[in-house]
Design a protein around this motif. Structure first.
Motif, mmCIF file in Angstrom:
data_model
loop_
_atom_site.group_PDB
_atom_site.id
_atom_site.type_symbol
_atom_site.label_atom_id
_atom_site.label_comp_id
_atom_site.label_asym_id
_atom_site.label_seq_id
_atom_site.Cartn_x
_atom_site.Cartn_y
_atom_site.Cartn_z
ATOM 1 N N PRO A 1 0.816 -1.216 0.000
ATOM 2 C CA PRO A 1 0.000 0.000 0.000
ATOM 3 C C PRO A 1 0.851 1.268 0.000
ATOM 4 O O PRO A 1 0.383 2.328 0.415
ATOM 5 N N TYR A 2 2.077 1.167 -0.471
ATOM 6 C CA TYR A 2 2.986 2.308 -0.536
ATOM 7 C C TYR A 2 3.901 2.129 -1.752
ATOM 8 O O TYR A 2 3.989 1.035 -2.324
ATOM 9 N N VAL A 3 4.554 3.188 -2.147
ATOM 10 C CA VAL A 3 5.457 3.142 -3.303
ATOM 11 C C VAL A 3 6.687 2.309 -2.967
ATOM 12 O O VAL A 3 7.256 2.415 -1.881
ATOM 13 N N VAL A 4 7.078 1.450 -3.917
ATOM 14 C CA VAL A 4 8.335 0.706 -3.818
ATOM 15 C C VAL A 4 9.168 1.049 -5.053
ATOM 16 O O VAL A 4 8.665 1.009 -6.174
ATOM 17 N N TRP A 5 10.414 1.379 -4.833
ATOM 18 C CA TRP A 5 11.339 1.601 -5.940
ATOM 19 C C TRP A 5 12.072 0.283 -6.193
ATOM 20 O O TRP A 5 13.034 -0.057 -5.485
ATOM 21 N N ALA A 6 11.590 -0.467 -7.177
ATOM 22 C CA ALA A 6 12.184 -1.770 -7.468
ATOM 23 C C ALA A 6 13.571 -1.579 -8.063
ATOM 24 O O ALA A 6 13.841 -0.606 -8.770
ATOM 25 N N ALA A 7 14.459 -2.540 -7.795
ATOM 26 C CA ALA A 7 15.831 -2.467 -8.291
ATOM 27 C C ALA A 7 16.290 -3.850 -8.717
ATOM 28 O O ALA A 7 15.830 -4.868 -8.188
ATOM 29 N N ALA A 8 17.198 -3.885 -9.688
ATOM 30 C CA ALA A 8 17.779 -5.139 -10.151
ATOM 31 C C ALA A 8 19.253 -4.919 -10.431
ATOM 32 O O ALA A 8 19.663 -3.838 -10.882
ATOM 33 N N SER A 9 20.043 -5.941 -10.163
ATOM 34 C CA SER A 9 21.468 -5.867 -10.456
ATOM 35 C C SER A 9 21.951 -7.229 -10.916
ATOM 36 O O SER A 9 21.670 -8.249 -10.281
ATOM 37 N N THR A 10 22.644 -7.258 -12.059
ATOM 38 C CA THR A 10 23.232 -8.479 -12.591
ATOM 39 C C THR A 10 24.654 -8.163 -13.040
ATOM 40 O O THR A 10 25.014 -6.990 -13.188
ATOM 41 N N PRO A 11 25.485 -9.182 -13.295
ATOM 42 C CA PRO A 11 26.841 -8.909 -13.781
ATOM 43 C C PRO A 11 26.884 -8.182 -15.120
ATOM 44 O O PRO A 11 27.903 -7.591 -15.468
ATOM 45 N N VAL A 12 25.787 -8.243 -15.880
ATOM 46 C CA VAL A 12 25.778 -7.610 -17.205
ATOM 47 C C VAL A 12 24.935 -6.337 -17.246
ATOM 48 O O VAL A 12 24.693 -5.789 -18.316
ATOM 49 N N GLY A 13 24.481 -5.852 -16.100
ATOM 50 C CA GLY A 13 23.686 -4.635 -16.095
ATOM 51 C C GLY A 13 22.766 -4.585 -14.899
ATOM 52 O O GLY A 13 22.855 -5.391 -13.976
ATOM 53 N N GLY A 14 21.865 -3.629 -14.914
ATOM 54 C CA GLY A 14 20.930 -3.470 -13.809
ATOM 55 C C GLY A 14 19.743 -2.655 -14.256
ATOM 56 O O GLY A 14 19.472 -2.513 -15.447
ATOM 57 N N GLY A 15 19.050 -2.087 -13.283
ATOM 58 C CA GLY A 15 17.897 -1.274 -13.616
ATOM 59 C C GLY A 15 17.107 -0.925 -12.384
ATOM 60 O O GLY A 15 17.444 -1.310 -11.261
ATOM 61 N N GLY A 16 16.035 -0.188 -12.584
ATOM 62 C CA GLY A 16 15.172 0.196 -11.482
ATOM 63 C C GLY A 16 13.941 0.919 -11.986
ATOM 64 O O GLY A 16 13.959 1.504 -13.074
ATOM 65 N N ARG A 17 12.878 0.838 -11.209
ATOM 66 C CA ARG A 17 11.620 1.494 -11.550
ATOM 67 C C ARG A 17 10.896 1.913 -10.273
ATOM 68 O O ARG A 17 10.953 1.215 -9.258
ATOM 69 N N ARG A 18 10.213 3.044 -10.339
ATOM 70 C CA ARG A 18 9.265 3.412 -9.288
ATOM 71 C C ARG A 18 7.976 2.651 -9.557
ATOM 72 O O ARG A 18 7.420 2.721 -10.666
ATOM 73 N N LEU A 19 7.492 1.912 -8.569
ATOM 74 C CA LEU A 19 6.248 1.154 -8.703
ATOM 75 C C LEU A 19 5.241 1.633 -7.676
ATOM 76 O O LEU A 19 5.434 1.445 -6.464
#
Length: 228
Positions: free
Chosen positions: A31-49
């Motif tokens: 019931p609140y905003v989560v800033w999802a994140a990902a990290s791998t040896p070949v890259g990463g990323g993130g999104r506000r959800l």
């Protein structure tokens, strides 16, 4: 290199070429905003959800040492997050503890032991911040089933591990070998048992493999759900 070793390398290379990328679906049910994140040896990323929003991306076969986590109370000006901060919206490195982790390695091969297997787990080795479910989109039974950690760990966290927004891990807190397991075999402690008692299928210390690491066939698609 021996003939058999050469054949093994060719066999493994062929598997990786023919294996398809896995789709990772990340959903926020909190019931609140989560800033999802990902990290791998070949890259990463993130999104506000926001609540009920999803983020989907593909991960190539052979990827290992990868993780997905959620960050809380991030500032749009880039000054950081209360938990799980990696220094930017689209992460290129692991986040700061505490953070509940979804960890995975895809299409892994060890000649004579296993072929084309995915390994996945939920880890509390870096502490806990958000309830999580992680596993295959379609459960296959046995070890290829989604796992959950939804206990009230933040609310029940021991005082010495309690930090804003989460429950820290004892290694980060005390920096002692019995908690960090950097130099050889180690076992559970009273503090690791706090996490294990509440989430029995999650990693509670670095060498907690037998009850915490699970497998699916290579090519499986996965989902991470915050607040399942």
């Amino acid at each position: 290199m021996s003939y058999l070793a050469t054949l093994s390398l060719v066999f493994i290379s062929t598997l990786l070429i023919t294996a398809r990328a896995a789709n990772l679906l990340v959903r926020n049910n909190c019931p609140y905003v989560v800033w999802a994140a990902a990290s791998t040896p070949v890259g990463g990323g993130g999104r506000r959800l926001n609540t009920n929003e999803e983020w989907s991306f593909n991960t190539p076969p052979g990827t290992d040492k990868s993780r997905i986590w959620g960050r809380t109370k991030c500032n749009p000006d880039g000054s950081g997050c209360e938990t799980g901060d990696c220094g930017r919206l689209e992460c290129t490195q692991y986040g700061k503890a505490p953070n509940t982790l979804a960890e995975y390695a895809l299409n892994q091969n060890s000649p004579g032991y296993y072929t084309n297997l995915d390994f996945f787990d939920i880890s509390l080795v870096d502490g806990f911040n958000i309830p999580m479910e992680f596993g295959p989109v379609n459960n296959s039974g046995g070890k290829c089933e989604a796992r959950r950690c939804t206990a009230d760990i933040n609310g029940q966290c021991p005082g010495k591990l309690r930090v804003p927004g989460g429950c820290n891990n004892p290694c980060t807190t005390f920096k002692e070998e019995r908690y960090c397991c950097n130099n050889g075999p180690c076992g559970p402690t009273d503090l690791s048992r706090f996490f294990k008692d509440r989430c029995p299928t999650s990693y509670s210390y670095p060498q907690d493999d037998p009850t915490s690491l699970f497998t699916c066939p290579g090519g499986t698609n996965y989902k991470v759900v915050f607040c399942p």
